[in-house]
Design a protein around this motif. Structure first.
Motif, PDB file in Angstrom:
ATOM      1  N   THR A 123      45.507  48.602  34.322  1.00 43.04           N
ATOM      2  CA  THR A 123      44.909  47.319  34.839  1.00 43.04           C
ATOM      3  C   THR A 123      45.790  46.465  35.416  1.00 43.04           C
ATOM      4  OG1 THR A 123      43.375  47.413  32.695  1.00 43.04           O
ATOM      5  CG2 THR A 123      43.920  44.937  33.501  1.00 43.04           C
ATOM      6  N   CYS A 124      47.080  46.653  35.031  1.00 41.77           N
ATOM      7  CA  CYS A 124      47.984  45.677  35.951  1.00 41.77           C
ATOM      8  C   CYS A 124      48.426  46.496  37.259  1.00 41.77           C
ATOM      9  CB  CYS A 124      49.340  45.683  35.289  1.00 41.77           C
ATOM     10  SG  CYS A 124      49.284  44.708  33.536  1.00 41.77           S
ATOM     11  N   GLN A 125      48.240  47.822  37.556  1.00 41.80           N
ATOM     12  CA  GLN A 125      48.151  48.515  38.710  1.00 41.80           C
ATOM     13  C   GLN A 125      47.243  47.965  39.507  1.00 41.80           C
ATOM     14  OE1 GLN A 125      47.849  52.650  38.517  1.00 41.80           O
ATOM     15  NE2 GLN A 125      49.484  52.973  39.940  1.00 41.80           N
ATOM     16  N   LYS A 126      45.887  48.008  39.156  1.00 37.17           N
ATOM     17  CA  LYS A 126      44.933  47.495  39.744  1.00 37.17           C
ATOM     18  C   LYS A 126      45.111  45.953  40.335  1.00 37.17           C
ATOM     19  CE  LYS A 126      41.445  50.253  39.533  1.00 37.17           C
ATOM     20  NZ  LYS A 126      41.073  51.306  40.807  1.00 37.17           N
ATOM     21  N   PHE A 127      45.615  45.166  39.669  1.00 36.51           N
ATOM     22  CA  PHE A 127      46.065  43.581  39.942  1.00 36.51           C
ATOM     23  C   PHE A 127      46.750  43.813  41.227  1.00 36.51           C
ATOM     24  CE2 PHE A 127      48.896  39.972  39.806  1.00 36.51           C
ATOM     25  CZ  PHE A 127      48.172  39.079  40.079  1.00 36.51           C
ATOM     26  N   LEU A 128      47.919  44.700  40.991  1.00 38.90           N
ATOM     27  CA  LEU A 128      48.946  44.799  42.090  1.00 38.90           C
ATOM     28  C   LEU A 128      48.463  45.376  43.226  1.00 38.90           C
ATOM     29  CD1 LEU A 128      51.913  45.884  40.125  1.00 38.90           C
ATOM     30  CD2 LEU A 128      51.644  43.638  40.979  1.00 38.90           C
ATOM     31  N   ALA A 159      44.957  36.317  37.851  1.00 38.51           N
ATOM     32  CA  ALA A 159      43.557  36.907  37.566  1.00 38.51           C
ATOM     33  C   ALA A 159      43.544  37.010  36.048  1.00 38.51           C
ATOM     34  CB  ALA A 159      43.517  38.356  38.150  1.00 38.51           C
ATOM     35  N   LYS A 160      42.488  36.585  35.531  1.00 39.64           N
ATOM     36  CA  LYS A 160      42.327  37.027  33.973  1.00 39.64           C
ATOM     37  C   LYS A 160      41.337  38.169  33.920  1.00 39.64           C
ATOM     38  CE  LYS A 160      41.639  32.933  31.564  1.00 39.64           C
ATOM     39  NZ  LYS A 160      40.907  31.788  31.450  1.00 39.64           N
ATOM     40  N   LEU A 161      42.089  39.219  33.506  1.00 40.60           N
ATOM     41  CA  LEU A 161      41.196  40.400  33.396  1.00 40.60           C
ATOM     42  C   LEU A 161      41.108  40.885  32.007  1.00 40.60           C
ATOM     43  CD1 LEU A 161      43.226  42.354  36.262  1.00 40.60           C
ATOM     44  CD2 LEU A 161      41.244  40.941  36.560  1.00 40.60           C
ATOM     45  N   CYS A 162      40.104  41.805  31.980  1.00 36.56           N
ATOM     46  CA  CYS A 162      39.778  42.221  30.523  1.00 36.56           C
ATOM     47  C   CYS A 162      39.401  43.755  30.530  1.00 36.56           C
ATOM     48  CB  CYS A 162      38.718  41.432  29.636  1.00 36.56           C
ATOM     49  SG  CYS A 162      37.235  41.500  30.142  1.00 36.56           S
ATOM     50  N   TYR A 163      39.653  44.592  29.503  1.00 37.17           N
ATOM     51  CA  TYR A 163      39.276  45.798  29.437  1.00 37.17           C
ATOM     52  C   TYR A 163      38.762  46.373  28.096  1.00 37.17           C
ATOM     53  CZ  TYR A 163      44.342  45.765  28.268  1.00 37.17           C
ATOM     54  OH  TYR A 163      45.390  45.350  27.969  1.00 37.17           O
ATOM     55  N   SER A 164      38.233  47.351  27.869  1.00 35.78           N
ATOM     56  CA  SER A 164      37.897  48.375  26.659  1.00 35.78           C
ATOM     57  C   SER A 164      37.449  49.504  26.903  1.00 35.78           C
ATOM     58  CB  SER A 164      36.964  47.205  25.988  1.00 35.78           C
ATOM     59  OG  SER A 164      36.519  47.714  24.906  1.00 35.78           O
ATOM     60  N   GLY A 165      37.722  50.540  26.322  1.00 35.40           N
ATOM     61  CA  GLY A 165      37.563  51.719  26.442  1.00 35.40           C
ATOM     62  C   GLY A 165      38.468  52.966  25.758  1.00 35.40           C
ATOM     63  N   PRO A 166      37.927  54.070  25.854  1.00 35.10           N
ATOM     64  CA  PRO A 166      38.514  55.053  25.279  1.00 35.10           C
ATOM     65  C   PRO A 166      40.010  55.406  26.007  1.00 35.10           C
ATOM     66  CG  PRO A 166      37.100  56.018  26.650  1.00 35.10           C
ATOM     67  CD  PRO A 166      36.757  54.603  26.493  1.00 35.10           C
ATOM     68  N   ILE A 167      41.004  55.460  25.151  1.00 31.09           N
ATOM     69  CA  ILE A 167      42.185  55.988  25.592  1.00 31.09           C
ATOM     70  C   ILE A 167      42.491  57.532  25.044  1.00 31.09           C
ATOM     71  CG2 ILE A 167      43.157  53.776  26.182  1.00 31.09           C
ATOM     72  CD1 ILE A 167      44.920  53.719  23.606  1.00 31.09           C
ATOM     73  N   PHE A 168      43.640  58.392  25.402  1.00 33.32           N
ATOM     74  CA  PHE A 168      43.558  59.570  24.744  1.00 33.32           C
ATOM     75  C   PHE A 168      45.073  59.833  24.457  1.00 33.32           C
ATOM     76  CE2 PHE A 168      40.104  59.290  27.716  1.00 33.32           C
ATOM     77  CZ  PHE A 168      39.097  59.734  26.825  1.00 33.32           C
ATOM     78  N   ARG A 169      45.582  59.950  23.237  1.00 31.33           N
ATOM     79  CA  ARG A 169      46.882  60.505  22.802  1.00 31.33           C
ATOM     80  C   ARG A 169      47.104  61.835  22.123  1.00 31.33           C
ATOM     81  NH1 ARG A 169      49.773  55.158  22.035  1.00 31.33           N
ATOM     82  NH2 ARG A 169      48.964  53.888  23.944  1.00 31.33           N
ATOM     83  N   SER A 170      48.210  62.196  22.370  1.00 31.88           N
ATOM     84  CA  SER A 170      48.359  63.445  21.639  1.00 31.88           C
ATOM     85  C   SER A 170      49.792  63.248  20.918  1.00 31.88           C
ATOM     86  CB  SER A 170      48.466  64.814  22.693  1.00 31.88           C
ATOM     87  OG  SER A 170      48.883  65.788  21.700  1.00 31.88           O
ATOM     88  N   SER A 171      50.007  64.040  19.621  1.00 29.77           N
ATOM     89  CA  SER A 171      51.155  63.968  18.833  1.00 29.77           C
ATOM     90  C   SER A 171      51.404  65.126  18.264  1.00 29.77           C
ATOM     91  CB  SER A 171      51.023  62.540  17.904  1.00 29.77           C
ATOM     92  OG  SER A 171      51.889  62.448  17.007  1.00 29.77           O
ATOM     93  N   GLU A 183      44.567  40.584  30.078  1.00 27.58           N
ATOM     94  CA  GLU A 183      45.708  40.453  30.771  1.00 27.58           C
ATOM     95  C   GLU A 183      45.346  39.038  31.539  1.00 27.58           C
ATOM     96  OE1 GLU A 183      48.261  42.440  30.219  1.00 27.58           O
ATOM     97  OE2 GLU A 183      47.260  43.653  29.056  1.00 27.58           O
ATOM     98  N   ILE A 184      46.431  38.284  31.484  1.00 32.54           N
ATOM     99  CA  ILE A 184      46.472  36.866  32.168  1.00 32.54           C
ATOM    100  C   ILE A 184      47.816  37.177  33.142  1.00 32.54           C
ATOM    101  CG2 ILE A 184      46.843  34.491  32.327  1.00 32.54           C
ATOM    102  CD1 ILE A 184      45.586  34.267  29.650  1.00 32.54           C
ATOM    103  N   LEU A 185      47.311  37.323  34.455  1.00 33.49           N
ATOM    104  CA  LEU A 185      48.476  37.615  35.630  1.00 33.49           C
ATOM    105  C   LEU A 185      48.521  36.811  36.459  1.00 33.49           C
ATOM    106  CD1 LEU A 185      47.165  41.513  35.633  1.00 33.49           C
ATOM    107  CD2 LEU A 185      49.291  40.681  34.441  1.00 33.49           C
ATOM    108  N   ASN A 186      49.734  36.559  36.874  1.00 33.30           N
ATOM    109  CA  ASN A 186      49.915  35.331  38.119  1.00 33.30           C
ATOM    110  C   ASN A 186      51.134  35.901  38.617  1.00 33.30           C
ATOM    111  OD1 ASN A 186      50.600  32.936  39.316  1.00 33.30           O
ATOM    112  ND2 ASN A 186      50.024  31.691  37.601  1.00 33.30           N
ATOM    113  N   MET A 187      51.115  36.102  39.923  1.00 32.60           N
ATOM    114  CA  MET A 187      52.228  36.374  40.936  1.00 32.60           C
ATOM    115  C   MET A 187      53.248  35.147  41.025  1.00 32.60           C
ATOM    116  SD  MET A 187      51.849  39.579  41.350  1.00 32.60           S
ATOM    117  CE  MET A 187      52.755  40.048  42.960  1.00 32.60           C
TER     118      MET A 187
END
Length: 192
Positions: free
Chosen positions: A110-115, A124-136, A150-154
């Motif tokens: 999400t931060c990468q998209k902002f950049l 920007a005031k951005l939000c997200y929701s969804g699956p993430i995948f982890r292995s352990s 994320e509240i992002l401000n350059m």
């Protein structure tokens, strides 16, 4: 029922329907007053429904929804989290010889998209929701859900950063109180 477009269209086309419009808080209050303290316990799409309620709430607070790709370049995680995260990622090498992974996190992309798009806006005031995948190595591989803002401000100074962090914390408290969660513990940390 209305979280699926096909079902919604079927109901509209085949039934006389009266829709009651309610904010997520009002809906949850009605359900709880009916005695159902776990409104989605037997619903296989409970997480999707909960995410939709959360997403609607965050959007109503002025945030823009972002949905990063499920498969992304792995290097962004190594640059920000180090090699340690590799053991938790599901990754492959693409035909272009790039290491790709199922996203183990939504904050970083999400931060990468902002950049990538900050030429169009400095904040920007951005939000997200969804699956993430982890292995352990200590547990089974899992799919988790991550929701966040994320509240992002350059162009921000330290005082502005604190105001943005306070806004984030207040929004989280408001969201929890809107679903009658008053027993809240807040832990604040800093990775730097």
């Amino acid at each position: 029922m209305v979280s699926e477009k096909q079902t919604f269209d079927f109901v509209l086309n085949n039934f006389f329907t009266i829709w009651i419009k309610a904010k997520p808080k009002e809906h949850m209050e009605r359900v709880i007053k009916q005695g159902d303290l776990r409104p989605m316990a037997s619903n296989p799409k409970a997480m999707d429904d909960l995410n939709n309620i959360l997403k609607e709430f965050i959007l109503s607070e002025g945030f823009k929804y972002i949905e990063p790709s499920l498969v992304i370049k792995s290097d962004i995680y190594f640059e920000t989290s180090g090699e340690q995260i590799r053991k938790d990622m599901f990754s492959v090498v693409s035909s272009k010889e790039e290491e790709m992974c199922l996203r183990p996190d939504l904050t970083i992309p999400t931060c990468q998209k902002f950049l990538e798009y900050n030429k169009k806006f400095d904040q920007a005031k951005l939000c997200y929701s969804g699956p993430i995948f982890r292995s352990s190595s200590t547990s089974n591989s899992i799919e988790l859900n991550q929701s966040g803002i994320e509240i992002l401000n350059m162009n921000s100074d330290y005082d502005c950063n604190y105001r943005e962090e306070i806004e984030t914390i207040n929004l989280a408290i408001k969201a929890l109180r809107d679903i009658n969660k008053d027993d809240i513990e807040i832990n604040i940390g800093n990775i730097s």
